[in-house]
Design an enzyme around this catalytic site. Structure first.
Site, PDB file in Angstrom:
ATOM      1  N   SER A 125      36.357  37.938  32.324  1.00 29.31           N
ATOM      2  CA  SER A 125      35.792  39.280  32.172  1.00 29.31           C
ATOM      3  C   SER A 125      36.060  40.120  33.411  1.00 29.31           C
ATOM      4  CB  SER A 125      34.284  39.200  31.919  1.00 29.31           C
ATOM      5  OG  SER A 125      34.012  38.566  30.694  1.00 29.31           O
ATOM      6  N   GLU A 126      35.949  39.496  34.588  1.00 32.81           N
ATOM      7  CA  GLU A 126      36.232  40.200  35.839  1.00 32.81           C
ATOM      8  C   GLU A 126      36.758  39.243  36.895  1.00 32.81           C
ATOM      9  OE1 GLU A 126      32.889  43.598  35.147  1.00 32.81           O
ATOM     10  OE2 GLU A 126      32.609  41.451  34.988  1.00 32.81           O
ATOM     11  N   THR A 127      37.522  39.821  37.818  1.00 35.53           N
ATOM     12  CA  THR A 127      38.016  39.132  39.013  1.00 35.53           C
ATOM     13  C   THR A 127      37.727  40.027  40.207  1.00 35.53           C
ATOM     14  OG1 THR A 127      39.756  37.899  37.858  1.00 35.53           O
ATOM     15  CG2 THR A 127      40.116  38.347  40.191  1.00 35.53           C
ATOM     16  N   HIS A 140      27.895  40.635  37.469  1.00 33.05           N
ATOM     17  CA  HIS A 140      28.227  39.224  37.642  1.00 33.05           C
ATOM     18  C   HIS A 140      29.276  39.032  38.733  1.00 33.05           C
ATOM     19  CE1 HIS A 140      32.077  38.537  35.341  1.00 33.05           C
ATOM     20  NE2 HIS A 140      32.008  37.315  35.840  1.00 33.05           N
TER      21      HIS A 140
END
Length: 320
Positions: free
Chosen positions: A46-48, A77
């Protein structure tokens, strides 16, 4: 070619293989944005996040956050998980005084501004973290067509609440469309129709829907132990960000805390426990809170645990 280092974590959970996956990347200095975006797509979480030396006085590290589709100014997150990784790996070690006190604070310089994260320490090891948003909630009512919203979610208009709890855009740094439903069953039944989403919400200020319902303590017996007893069941869809559904969304839950607090007629500290990701078999638990003084919200916080899962290196073009 050059080598970058990464660590992955499951965030908003104390159990491996649950929660929301995150890659935290070190050593990407000098790489162009296009390469950071390509690295993010390679992980396809979903994210980095990409961690750099601090650029602003009073911050611990500079952090840039990407979804597979775009860079975002703030996300929950990645903020919680990055803070956990920094402390757990010794990149930002606690002092003796902080170890004795059982807590410490790191401040991440994000595109939205400085975001403080308080970490609980168990003999110097982080066990839980809580961010305070850089921005207080902002609300906008953009969409009033309940039938269109319901159709977008494959639901009936009767599944949506109304009145003060009508769909409303809310942002604490990243906007989401708050859509309260009448039951947890309706939350589980929701299926996003992307074509209908494009018509109803695509291109709006708050185009990413968050559906939620109060649980009333009626958790199913087979619900994962670490998310039992939550006050709210939620789901978040981020189609234009390259994330069809997100297992745990701190920025949306920050907005949810603001949305609920604005409709709660009392001052002081307001708290809720949220279960998200259940339908994805990535159950996540988020602790959200708002503080009100004189009827005004003056703080929004989101907290949860994290688990480090893996570490490694990646070879990338030296100049992007």
């Amino acid at each position: 070619m050059r080598t970058i280092r990464y660590i992955t974590a499951d965030v908003f959970t104390s159990q491996p293989f649950t929660g929301n996956q995150l890659a935290v990347v070190f050593g990407a200095e000098g790489l162009p944005t296009e390469t950071l975006q390509a690295i993010t797509r390679e992980f396809n979480y979903s994210e980095t996040t990409f961690v750099f030396a601090p650029e602003t006085a009073g911050t611990t590290r500079r952090v840039r956050i990407f979804t597979p589709g775009m860079e975002v100014p703030f996300a929950g997150h990645p903020t919680i998980g990055t803070a956990h990784v920094l402390v757990a790996t010794g990149d930002v070690p606690p002092t003796a005084e902080e170890i004795a006190a059982g807590e410490m604070t790191v401040v991440l310089g994000e595109n939205v501004g400085p975001v403080p994260v308080r970490l609980r320490l168990d003999r110097g090891v982080p066990s839980w973290a809580q961010l305070t948003t850089a921005l207080l909630p902002e609300e906008r009512v953009e969409v009033t067509d309940r039938t269109a919203i319901a159709h977008m979610l494959s639901l009936d208009p009767s599944d949506l609440l109304g009145g003060a709890y009508a769909p409303t855009g809310v942002s604490c740094g990243l906007p989401f469309q708050m859509i309260p439903l009448t039951s947890v069953e309706a939350v589980s039944r929701a299926r996003l129709r992307v074509d209908a989403w494009e018509t109803a919400l695509g291109g709006r200020w708050a185009e990413w829907p968050m559906v939620f319902a109060m649980t009333g303590g009626n958790d199913p017996a087979d619900l994962a132990a670490h998310v039992r007893g939550c006050d709210i069941r939620a789901r978040v869809f981020v189609p234009s960000g390259g994330v069809p559904e997100d297992p745990a969304t701190g920025s949306a839950n920050a907005a949810l805390a603001g949305y609920l607090a604005a409709r709660t007629p009392r001052d002081g500290l307001l708290r809720w426990e949220v279960a998200q990701g259940v339908e994805m078999e990535r159950p996540s638990r988020l602790s959200i809170e708002a503080h009100k003084t004189g009827g005004r919200i003056d703080a929004i916080r989101v907290g949860g645990a994290s688990v480090i899962m893996a570490e490694g290196t990646m070879a990338v073009p030296a100049h992007g």
